[in-house]
Design an enzyme around this catalytic site. Structure first.
Site, PDB file in Angstrom:
ATOM      1  N   CYS A  91      49.277  37.772  33.772  1.00 56.67           N
ATOM      2  CA  CYS A  91      48.144  38.619  33.405  1.00 56.67           C
ATOM      3  C   CYS A  91      48.389  40.014  33.939  1.00 56.67           C
ATOM      4  O   CYS A  91      49.446  40.304  34.501  1.00 56.67           O
ATOM      5  CB  CYS A  91      46.831  38.027  33.897  1.00 56.67           C
ATOM      6  SG  CYS A  91      46.570  38.265  35.617  1.00 56.67           S
ATOM      7  N   LYS A 112      31.332  34.386  41.906  1.00 60.81           N
ATOM      8  CA  LYS A 112      31.964  33.999  40.639  1.00 60.81           C
ATOM      9  C   LYS A 112      33.098  32.996  40.870  1.00 60.81           C
ATOM     10  O   LYS A 112      33.172  31.975  40.187  1.00 60.81           O
ATOM     11  CB  LYS A 112      32.527  35.245  39.935  1.00 60.81           C
ATOM     12  CG  LYS A 112      33.374  34.909  38.734  1.00 60.81           C
ATOM     13  CD  LYS A 112      34.002  36.139  38.124  1.00 60.81           C
ATOM     14  CE  LYS A 112      35.230  36.642  38.831  1.00 60.81           C
ATOM     15  NZ  LYS A 112      36.507  36.009  38.467  1.00 60.81           N
ATOM     16  N   ASP A 117      41.337  41.231  45.987  1.00 59.70           N
ATOM     17  CA  ASP A 117      40.297  41.615  45.019  1.00 59.70           C
ATOM     18  C   ASP A 117      39.476  42.823  45.481  1.00 59.70           C
ATOM     19  O   ASP A 117      38.623  43.319  44.738  1.00 59.70           O
ATOM     20  CB  ASP A 117      39.357  40.426  44.748  1.00 59.70           C
ATOM     21  CG  ASP A 117      40.003  39.391  43.836  1.00 59.70           C
ATOM     22  OD1 ASP A 117      41.114  39.635  43.351  1.00 59.70           O
ATOM     23  OD2 ASP A 117      39.383  38.327  43.620  1.00 59.70           O
TER      24      ASP A 117
END
Ligand code: UD1
Length: 416
Positions: free
Chosen positions: A117, A22, A305
């Site tokens: 975020c 991605k 991640d």
């Protein structure tokens, strides 16, 4: 709101095939508009973030032709606007890659500023520093960053922090700047190499991607190409941690094992079995696993991640593990949900002390972001009883058919 209903405890065994990366695709798609010729991109994952990126590309006037689920043809010759709508930035932060690609090609871009975020403040000062060094003027007004230049020239840029986003963004613009630009302290993630390889296949002259010094000799124009994106390191790592946490046996196909080394190393330290093949890894979760410490770092260190997913595995290992998050400041929010499932974890600032338990217990929980959402799914698969996970829209941003892939391995997961 859609939910996953997961009955924990099913044996996970079998094969799973990993899709395209991605984060590489986001950079590559933004870069694909830098030529007026056709660009064919293969192995794009069919996930929400990518579909939003394609919408944004169409919105500025480029032609986007979906050829099947994982292939797209893009033609940037019809672009009629260098302004990216705020709506796209709200949906994907990576919209900021249009600064680099539009500035490089048209010497002009107007892109909304990303906010912070769920995982941290995430400033873009290093991006700005790089564009200014290339000769672009930048102004910020009304929530938008506007940048333009009569011409872009080469520069010697030293990033103050190792940043994936700024490395890709500035590398794109520098492809069409005059002379040789040098980026020092560049990020080295596999997707940076993939974006560089893609740009080189369009006629760019980038050397050193994958090291901390990238040299880019500017060219006047780029040409069309056909390019297949690398497999997703994080999707693969997620299934590796799933096999470990659930004591499963999963063959994870279509991966580049070298990109998974930091994850493999930790799973081995915990006592799991990992077999590496040319394009696959097999992880067999050991019945009893040992604690270990993990610190997230830029590549080739342990990826931030993957921090929530390995934490779930460590929460089921004997003894106390220390997980240190050193990339983002606020990435332990999901721990509250794990505690509701019985985990024994204390978080102090960017450090989690994880004491192993035998088994999670099912609960109603909420995915706070993409990777944490995947980690909670792993916990629910191991838990005794049923869990209901909402917020699965986050998971869809980055995992294609996550529930179907898990069900094919034997997991008891339902999308309700
Ligand atoms: C990318 C990934 C994301 C991953 C992260 C770190 C994409 C689309 N997203 O995000 O999944 O978690 O890399 O591997 O590829 N920073 C600054 N100033 C800047 C830019 C960054 O201080 O101008 C800081 C950030 O706040 C953060 C660190 O640098 O603390 C790393 O951020 P960065 O590598 O830029 O992450 P992203 O590119 O946003």
């Amino acid at each position: 709101m859609e939910k996953y209903i997961i009955k924990g405890g099913a044996e996970l065994k079998g094969e799973v095939t990993i899709g395209g990366a991605k984060n590489a695709a986001l950079g590559i798609l933004a870069a694909s508009i830098m030529t007026d010729e056709d660009v064919l991109v293969e192995n794009i994952p069919d996930v929400n973030d990518i579909n939003v990126m394609l919408e944004a590309i169409e919105h500025i006037g480029a032609v986007v032709e979906r050829i099947g689920k994982h292939t797209v043809r893009i033609n940037g010759s019809t672009i009629n606007s260098c302004e990216v709508d705020d709506d796209f930035m709200r949906r994907i932060r990576a919209s900021y890659y249009f600064i680099g690609s539009l500035l490089g090609k048209y010497k002009n871009a107007k892109v909304p500023l990303p906010g912070g975020c769920a995982i941290g403040a995430r400033p873009i000062d290093q991006h700005i520093k790089g564009f200014e060094a290339l000769g672009a003027s930048i102004s910020i007004r009304g929530g938008y960053l506007s940048t333009s230049a009569d011409r872009l020239h080469c520069a010697h840029i030293y990033f103050d922090v190792v940043t994936v986003g700024a490395t890709i963004n500035v590398m794109m613009a520098a492809c069409m700047a005059e002379g040789q630009t040098i980026i020092e302290n560049a990020a080295r993630e596999p997707h940076i190499v993939d974006v560089a390889n893609f740009l080189n296949s369009m006629g760019a002259r980038i050397k050193g991607a994958g090291t901390d010094t990238i040299r880019i000799t500017g060219v006047r124009s780029l040409h069309g190409t056909q390019y297949a994106i690398i497999p997703d390191q994080i999707e693969a790592g997620t299934f590796m941690c799933m096999a470990a946490a659930c004591r499963g046996d999963i063959l994870i196909k279509n991966v580049i094992p070298k990109h998974l080394e930091s994850i493999t190393a930790k799973l081995l330290e915990m006592g799991n079995i990992v077999y590496e093949y040319d394009e696959a890894v097999r992880v067999i979760g050991a019945p009893k696993q040992r604690h270990t410490d993990v610190k997230t770092l830029p590549y080739p260190g342990f990826p931030t991640d993957m921090q929530p997913q390995i934490t779930v595995a460590l929460a089921l290992a004997e003894g106390a593990s220390i997980v240190t998050e050193s990339v983002f400041e606020n990435r332990f929010k999901y721990v509250e949900e794990l505690i509701r499932m019985g985990a024994d974890i204390r978080v102090e600032r960017n450090v989690a002390v994880v004491d192993g338990i035998e088994r999670f217990s099912g609960a109603s929980i909420s995915a706070p972001d993409l990777r944490a959402g995947a980690a909670l799914v792993i916990a629910a698969l191991q838990a005794e009883g049923t869990s209901v996970i909402d917020g699965i829209g986050y998971i869809r941003r980055g995992y294609e058919n996550f529930d179907k892939k898990i069900a094919a391995l034997g997991g008891n997961i339902e999308n309700a």
